[in-house]
Design a protein around this motif. Structure first.
Motif, PDB file in Angstrom:
ATOM      1  N   ASP A 165       0.834  -1.201   0.000  1.00  0.00           N
ATOM      2  CA  ASP A 165       0.000   0.000   0.000  1.00  0.00           C
ATOM      3  C   ASP A 165       0.872   1.255   0.000  1.00  0.00           C
ATOM      4  N   LYS A 166       1.968   1.216   0.732  1.00  0.00           N
ATOM      5  CA  LYS A 166       2.869   2.365   0.810  1.00  0.00           C
ATOM      6  C   LYS A 166       3.473   2.664  -0.553  1.00  0.00           C
ATOM      7  N   GLN A 167       3.913   1.631  -1.260  1.00  0.00           N
ATOM      8  CA  GLN A 167       4.503   1.830  -2.584  1.00  0.00           C
ATOM      9  C   GLN A 167       3.489   2.407  -3.565  1.00  0.00           C
ATOM     10  N   ILE A 168       2.250   1.936  -3.470  1.00  0.00           N
ATOM     11  CA  ILE A 168       1.206   2.423  -4.370  1.00  0.00           C
ATOM     12  C   ILE A 168       0.913   3.895  -4.103  1.00  0.00           C
ATOM     13  N   LEU A 227       3.285   6.235  -5.593  1.00  0.00           N
ATOM     14  CA  LEU A 227       3.057   6.460  -7.021  1.00  0.00           C
ATOM     15  C   LEU A 227       1.921   7.455  -7.254  1.00  0.00           C
ATOM     16  N   TYR A 228       0.975   7.508  -6.310  1.00  0.00           N
ATOM     17  CA  TYR A 228      -0.193   8.364  -6.443  1.00  0.00           C
ATOM     18  C   TYR A 228      -0.349   9.260  -5.205  1.00  0.00           C
ATOM     19  N   PRO A 229       0.576  10.177  -4.988  1.00  0.00           N
ATOM     20  CA  PRO A 229       0.533  11.029  -3.784  1.00  0.00           C
ATOM     21  C   PRO A 229      -0.699  11.925  -3.717  1.00  0.00           C
ATOM     22  N   ASP A 230      -1.311  12.201  -4.863  1.00  0.00           N
ATOM     23  CA  ASP A 230      -2.503  13.055  -4.890  1.00  0.00           C
ATOM     24  C   ASP A 230      -3.796  12.250  -4.896  1.00  0.00           C
ATOM     25  N   GLY A 231      -3.695  10.939  -4.645  1.00  0.00           N
ATOM     26  CA  GLY A 231      -4.874  10.092  -4.646  1.00  0.00           C
ATOM     27  C   GLY A 231      -5.230   9.591  -6.029  1.00  0.00           C
ATOM     28  N   PHE A 232      -6.315   8.831  -6.112  1.00  0.00           N
ATOM     29  CA  PHE A 232      -6.745   8.235  -7.365  1.00  0.00           C
ATOM     30  C   PHE A 232      -7.732   9.162  -8.083  1.00  0.00           C
ATOM     31  N   SER A 237     -14.287   3.209 -12.221  1.00  0.00           N
ATOM     32  CA  SER A 237     -12.870   3.244 -11.842  1.00  0.00           C
ATOM     33  C   SER A 237     -12.690   3.159 -10.328  1.00  0.00           C
ATOM     34  N   VAL A 238     -11.603   2.502  -9.918  1.00  0.00           N
ATOM     35  CA  VAL A 238     -11.272   2.416  -8.510  1.00  0.00           C
ATOM     36  C   VAL A 238     -10.962   3.813  -7.976  1.00  0.00           C
ATOM     37  N   GLY A 239     -11.505   4.122  -6.785  1.00  0.00           N
ATOM     38  CA  GLY A 239     -11.293   5.451  -6.218  1.00  0.00           C
ATOM     39  C   GLY A 239     -10.613   5.451  -4.869  1.00  0.00           C
ATOM     40  N   GLN A 240     -10.566   4.276  -4.220  1.00  0.00           N
ATOM     41  CA  GLN A 240      -9.999   4.176  -2.883  1.00  0.00           C
ATOM     42  C   GLN A 240      -8.980   3.040  -2.818  1.00  0.00           C
ATOM     43  N   LEU A 241      -7.990   3.200  -1.953  1.00  0.00           N
ATOM     44  CA  LEU A 241      -6.925   2.218  -1.831  1.00  0.00           C
ATOM     45  C   LEU A 241      -7.435   0.862  -1.354  1.00  0.00           C
ATOM     46  N   ASP A 242      -8.387   0.856  -0.420  1.00  0.00           N
ATOM     47  CA  ASP A 242      -8.858  -0.424   0.111  1.00  0.00           C
ATOM     48  C   ASP A 242      -9.545  -1.262  -0.975  1.00  0.00           C
ATOM     49  N   LEU A 269      -8.855  -1.019  -4.251  1.00  0.00           N
ATOM     50  CA  LEU A 269      -7.776  -1.454  -5.136  1.00  0.00           C
ATOM     51  C   LEU A 269      -7.038  -2.638  -4.523  1.00  0.00           C
ATOM     52  N   ARG A 270      -6.808  -2.590  -3.215  1.00  0.00           N
ATOM     53  CA  ARG A 270      -6.103  -3.689  -2.549  1.00  0.00           C
ATOM     54  C   ARG A 270      -6.867  -4.996  -2.704  1.00  0.00           C
ATOM     55  N   ARG A 271      -8.191  -4.955  -2.624  1.00  0.00           N
ATOM     56  CA  ARG A 271      -8.989  -6.178  -2.825  1.00  0.00           C
ATOM     57  C   ARG A 271      -8.799  -6.707  -4.248  1.00  0.00           C
ATOM     58  N   GLN A 272      -8.743  -5.798  -5.212  1.00  0.00           N
ATOM     59  CA  GLN A 272      -8.524  -6.219  -6.597  1.00  0.00           C
ATOM     60  C   GLN A 272      -7.136  -6.835  -6.773  1.00  0.00           C
ATOM     61  N   LEU A 273      -6.133  -6.225  -6.142  1.00  0.00           N
ATOM     62  CA  LEU A 273      -4.774  -6.748  -6.256  1.00  0.00           C
ATOM     63  C   LEU A 273      -4.638  -8.090  -5.552  1.00  0.00           C
ATOM     64  N   ASN A 274      -5.333  -8.249  -4.444  1.00  0.00           N
ATOM     65  CA  ASN A 274      -5.328  -9.549  -3.755  1.00  0.00           C
ATOM     66  C   ASN A 274      -5.960 -10.625  -4.633  1.00  0.00           C
ATOM     67  N   ASP A 275      -6.965 -10.233  -5.408  1.00  0.00           N
ATOM     68  CA  ASP A 275      -7.598 -11.175  -6.334  1.00  0.00           C
ATOM     69  C   ASP A 275      -6.621 -11.629  -7.416  1.00  0.00           C
ATOM     70  N   VAL A 276      -5.745 -10.708  -7.847  1.00  0.00           N
ATOM     71  CA  VAL A 276      -4.740 -11.072  -8.857  1.00  0.00           C
ATOM     72  C   VAL A 276      -3.824 -12.152  -8.286  1.00  0.00           C
ATOM     73  N   ALA A 277      -3.406 -11.967  -7.037  1.00  0.00           N
ATOM     74  CA  ALA A 277      -2.533 -12.953  -6.391  1.00  0.00           C
ATOM     75  C   ALA A 277      -3.246 -14.292  -6.227  1.00  0.00           C
ATOM     76  N   LEU A 278      -4.530 -14.242  -5.935  1.00  0.00           N
ATOM     77  CA  LEU A 278      -5.301 -15.458  -5.691  1.00  0.00           C
ATOM     78  C   LEU A 278      -5.701 -16.174  -6.980  1.00  0.00           C
ATOM     79  N   LYS A 279      -6.174 -15.422  -7.962  1.00  0.00           N
ATOM     80  CA  LYS A 279      -6.723 -16.015  -9.178  1.00  0.00           C
ATOM     81  C   LYS A 279      -5.717 -16.093 -10.329  1.00  0.00           C
ATOM     82  N   GLY A 280      -4.696 -15.244 -10.288  1.00  0.00           N
ATOM     83  CA  GLY A 280      -3.684 -15.278 -11.342  1.00  0.00           C
ATOM     84  C   GLY A 280      -3.931 -14.327 -12.490  1.00  0.00           C
ATOM     85  N   TYR A 281      -4.999 -13.544 -12.430  1.00  0.00           N
ATOM     86  CA  TYR A 281      -5.292 -12.592 -13.494  1.00  0.00           C
ATOM     87  C   TYR A 281      -5.942 -11.327 -12.922  1.00  0.00           C
TER      88      TYR A 281
END
Length: 255
Positions: free
Chosen positions: A149-152, A155-160, A167-172, A174-186
């Motif tokens: 989350d810190k690295q993201i 990259l976006y200091p002014d927010g999304f 479109s995703v508007g909040q970090l939480d 986006l994090r769920r979407q990124l966790n899905d990538v790790a879980l599902k592979g896409y």
């Protein structure tokens, strides 16, 4: 014999020198090219600005940058891995008849470095060299999913800044979407970049290091459950073949 343009010769010599090394310091480049530090530094600064080279502050070394990858993508014979990935992309398009693209991470954006078009009447219109916000694209999420989350937020200091109502508007979220990538592979872009487009993407790794990602995009009206499932399978199967080949190569430079 015609007199060569010395400033141009210096730029080309720097790039050629870096292409044959894993990274060089300013002093090392100056020594190897026989160009003084005072002359070479402003050249490096310009190349950094245009992303033809990259600089690692920890090691103090310069390497080739992602803009070189964009140039290389137009002459695939120079880069085996780009040519090999392109071949798999063509197989995907031949099967599903939707556009397939490849991208790399460029700070907070995805830089599109290759594309195989379909022959559909209605299809995504894009071009090599396009840059889009990584957090809203399937390619970007596939490239970012291992980021903290810190690295993201760095990259976006002014927010999304949403591009569509989806479109995703909040970090939480986006994090769920990124966790899905790790879980599902896409990764998925469900009308986040364009209200009428759906996209699926998979990361491409060499020895657990993400190098790039490939995606398939299609109009929302063609994104049936059956077709989406088939495209995801095509992408995952292509990723397995590509990564098998990549892992049998020497380490590829970080573009």
């Amino acid at each position: 014999m015609k007199t060569l343009h010395k400033p141009t010769e210096r730029v080309l010599l720097i790039l050629e020198t870096l292409s044959n090394d894993d990274g060089m310091t300013l002093s090392g480049l100056s020594l190897k090219t026989e160009i003084s530090k005072s002359t070479i530094f402003p050249i490096l600064k310009s190349l950094l600005h245009r992303k033809y080279i990259s600089y690692d502050e920890k090691s103090g070394k310069y390497t080739l940058g992602i803009s070189c990858a964009v140039l290389a993508s137009s002459t695939f014979e120079k880069e085996y891995w780009l040519k090999m990935i392109n071949a798999e992309m063509r197989k995907i398009v031949a099967d599903c008849n939707e556009v397939c693209q490849m991208g790399v991470l460029d700070d907070s954006h995805v830089l599109y470095i290759d594309k195989v078009q379909s022959d559909q009447t209605v299809q995504l219109m894009s071009k090599i060299g396009t840059r889009l916000p990584a957090i809203h694209s399937a390619l970007g999420k596939a490239l970012l999913y291992q980021y903290s989350d810190k690295q993201i937020m760095e990259l976006y200091p002014d927010g999304f800044k949403p591009l569509t109502a989806h479109s995703v508007g909040q970090l939480d979220y986006l994090r769920r979407q990124l966790n899905d990538v790790a879980l599902k592979g896409y990764a998925v872009d469900d009308r986040e970049i364009n209200e009428d487009t759906v996209c699926f993407a998979v990361p491409l790794k060499q020895r657990d290091k993400i190098l790039a990602a490939i995606s398939v995009s299609m109009p929302y009206f063609r994104a049936t459950e059956e077709k989406s499932k088939h495209i995801i399978e095509l992408l995952i199967n292509a990723r397995a073949k590509i990564e098998h080949n990549l892992n049998n190569l020497h380490d590829i430079n970080n573009y």
